[in-house]
Design a protein around this motif. Structure first.
Motif, short mmCIF file in Angstrom:
data_model
loop_
_atom_site.label_atom_id
_atom_site.label_comp_id
_atom_site.label_asym_id
_atom_site.label_seq_id
_atom_site.Cartn_x
_atom_site.Cartn_y
_atom_site.Cartn_z
N LEU A 1 -1.00 9.09 -4.12
CA LEU A 1 -0.22 7.69 -4.02
C LEU A 1 0.71 7.67 -5.26
CD1 LEU A 1 0.31 5.80 -1.73
CD2 LEU A 1 -1.24 4.36 -3.07
N LYS A 2 1.89 7.74 -5.16
CA LYS A 2 2.52 7.66 -6.40
C LYS A 2 3.63 6.17 -6.46
CE LYS A 2 4.75 10.78 -8.96
NZ LYS A 2 5.85 12.11 -8.87
N LEU A 3 3.46 5.51 -7.41
CA LEU A 3 4.49 4.41 -7.35
C LEU A 3 5.66 4.70 -8.11
CD1 LEU A 3 4.65 1.20 -7.54
CD2 LEU A 3 4.04 1.28 -9.90
N THR A 4 6.97 4.52 -7.27
CA THR A 4 8.36 5.20 -7.79
C THR A 4 8.94 4.10 -8.10
OG1 THR A 4 8.74 4.97 -5.35
CG2 THR A 4 8.07 7.11 -6.01
N GLY A 5 8.72 2.85 -7.87
CA GLY A 5 9.53 1.70 -8.14
C GLY A 5 9.01 0.26 -7.76
N PHE A 6 9.68 -0.67 -8.00
CA PHE A 6 9.24 -2.13 -7.57
C PHE A 6 10.45 -3.05 -7.91
CE2 PHE A 6 7.98 -1.85 -12.00
CZ PHE A 6 8.56 -2.83 -12.59
N ASP A 7 10.22 -4.07 -6.99
CA ASP A 7 11.14 -5.19 -7.17
C ASP A 7 11.03 -5.96 -8.49
OD1 ASP A 7 13.21 -6.98 -6.67
OD2 ASP A 7 11.82 -8.46 -5.31
N ALA A 8 11.79 -6.10 -9.19
CA ALA A 8 11.82 -6.96 -10.58
C ALA A 8 11.08 -8.36 -10.35
CB ALA A 8 13.26 -7.22 -11.21
N LYS A 9 11.50 -8.93 -9.21
CA LYS A 9 10.76 -10.44 -8.95
C LYS A 9 9.42 -10.47 -8.88
CE LYS A 9 15.42 -11.80 -6.93
NZ LYS A 9 16.17 -12.45 -5.67
N SER A 10 8.92 -9.38 -8.34
CA SER A 10 7.71 -9.10 -7.80
C SER A 10 6.69 -8.38 -8.69
CB SER A 10 7.44 -8.77 -6.48
OG SER A 10 8.11 -7.49 -6.24
N LYS A 11 6.98 -8.31 -10.00
CA LYS A 11 6.49 -7.41 -11.06
C LYS A 11 4.82 -7.72 -11.24
CE LYS A 11 6.80 -5.89 -15.72
NZ LYS A 11 7.28 -5.76 -17.05
N ILE A 12 4.79 -9.20 -11.36
CA ILE A 12 3.44 -9.68 -11.52
C ILE A 12 2.46 -9.44 -10.27
CG2 ILE A 12 2.01 -11.93 -11.81
CD1 ILE A 12 4.51 -12.88 -13.68
N LYS A 13 3.09 -9.68 -8.99
CA LYS A 13 2.19 -9.24 -7.97
C LYS A 13 1.96 -7.69 -7.79
CE LYS A 13 4.56 -12.98 -5.13
NZ LYS A 13 5.49 -13.34 -4.01
N VAL A 14 2.72 -6.93 -8.26
CA VAL A 14 2.48 -5.39 -8.12
C VAL A 14 1.40 -5.12 -8.96
CG1 VAL A 14 3.68 -3.15 -8.64
CG2 VAL A 14 5.00 -4.86 -7.32
N ILE A 15 1.52 -5.56 -10.41
CA ILE A 15 0.58 -5.56 -11.34
C ILE A 15 -0.87 -5.94 -10.92
CG2 ILE A 15 -0.23 -6.12 -13.83
CD1 ILE A 15 2.52 -6.37 -14.38
N LYS A 16 -0.79 -7.14 -10.23
CA LYS A 16 -2.17 -7.63 -9.56
C LYS A 16 -2.75 -6.80 -8.61
CE LYS A 16 -1.47 -12.69 -10.54
NZ LYS A 16 -1.55 -13.91 -9.73
N GLU A 17 -1.79 -6.27 -7.68
CA GLU A 17 -2.43 -5.44 -6.81
C GLU A 17 -2.86 -3.92 -7.26
OE1 GLU A 17 -3.48 -4.96 -2.83
OE2 GLU A 17 -2.34 -6.59 -3.63
N ILE A 18 -2.10 -3.53 -8.13
CA ILE A 18 -2.52 -2.23 -8.96
C ILE A 18 -3.89 -2.36 -9.48
CG2 ILE A 18 -1.93 -0.66 -10.74
CD1 ILE A 18 -0.30 -0.11 -8.28
N ARG A 19 -4.07 -3.51 -10.16
CA ARG A 19 -5.38 -4.10 -10.88
C ARG A 19 -6.60 -3.99 -9.75
NH1 ARG A 19 -6.03 -9.02 -14.22
NH2 ARG A 19 -8.03 -8.00 -14.59
N ALA A 20 -5.99 -4.52 -8.70
CA ALA A 20 -7.16 -4.44 -7.46
C ALA A 20 -7.20 -3.29 -6.87
CB ALA A 20 -6.73 -5.47 -6.28
N ILE A 21 -6.73 -2.44 -6.91
CA ILE A 21 -6.62 -1.21 -6.12
C ILE A 21 -7.45 -0.13 -6.99
CG2 ILE A 21 -5.26 1.04 -5.32
CD1 ILE A 21 -3.24 -0.95 -4.42
#
Length: 177
Positions: free
Chosen positions: A112-132
């Motif tokens: 599973l590869k992270l290829t990008g993210f929405d700049a507005k939701s950076k903090i949410k993506v970081i939290k989800e990556i931490r959880a996963i």
């Protein structure tokens, strides 16, 4: 007898003579006893024995040429490098002639590869990556900011689809490979 006398006097002085003796003795096998080559007497195929004794009188190059001739006349094709490699590896036992020896395996482990993210939701993506992944805040932030990065590797397709759905829900773009 004169040949043997000359050989016996020269054996101690030359290294070539033993080879000469060996070749002369090989050529003298015209009709050796059957027991020399067979464990039991075979009277059922005198023609085969006759041909066999004639082959024994050939040298290595002549035997090789005979083998090539027989293979050509019988329609036996020489092995390719791939076939030799498969035989050396022990594969291809049940495969038909000319069929590929390597079968495609069904992929069971995915990345599973992270290829990008929405700049507005950076903090949410970081939290989800931490959880996963179970990473700390600093490591998760470095992973998100350093995309494209592999989030998880060697996971089943079902788990990969589930994680992909979670990450896309918070604004990340993910690829399964």
């Amino acid at each position: 007898a004169a040949f043997r006398t000359a050989i016996s006097t020269a054996i101690g002085t030359s290294r070539i003579v033993p080879r000469l003796v060996a070749r002369q003795s090989q050529r003298k096998i015209i009709n050796p006893p059957i027991s020399l080559f067979h464990s039991t007497a075979r009277n059922d195929a005198p023609k085969v024995d006759e041909v066999f004794y004639k082959i024994l009188q050939l040298d290595v190059i002549e035997v090789h040429l005979l083998t090539e001739l027989v293979n050509e006349k019988m329609g036996v094709a020489p092995l390719t490098d791939a076939q030799r490699a498969a035989m050396a590896a022990g594969g291809g036992g049940g495969a038909a002639a000319g069929a590929p020896a390597v079968e495609e395996e069904k992929k069971t482990a995915f990345d599973l590869k992270l290829t990008g993210f929405d700049a507005k939701s950076k903090i949410k993506v970081i939290k989800e990556i931490r959880a996963i992944t179970g990473l700390g805040l600093k490591d998760a932030k470095e992973m998100v900011e350093g995309y494209p990065k592999t989030v998880k590797s060697d996971i089943k397709m079902e788990e990969a689809e589930e994680i992909k759905a979670k990450l896309e829900a918070v604004g990340a773009t993910v690829e399964i490979s």
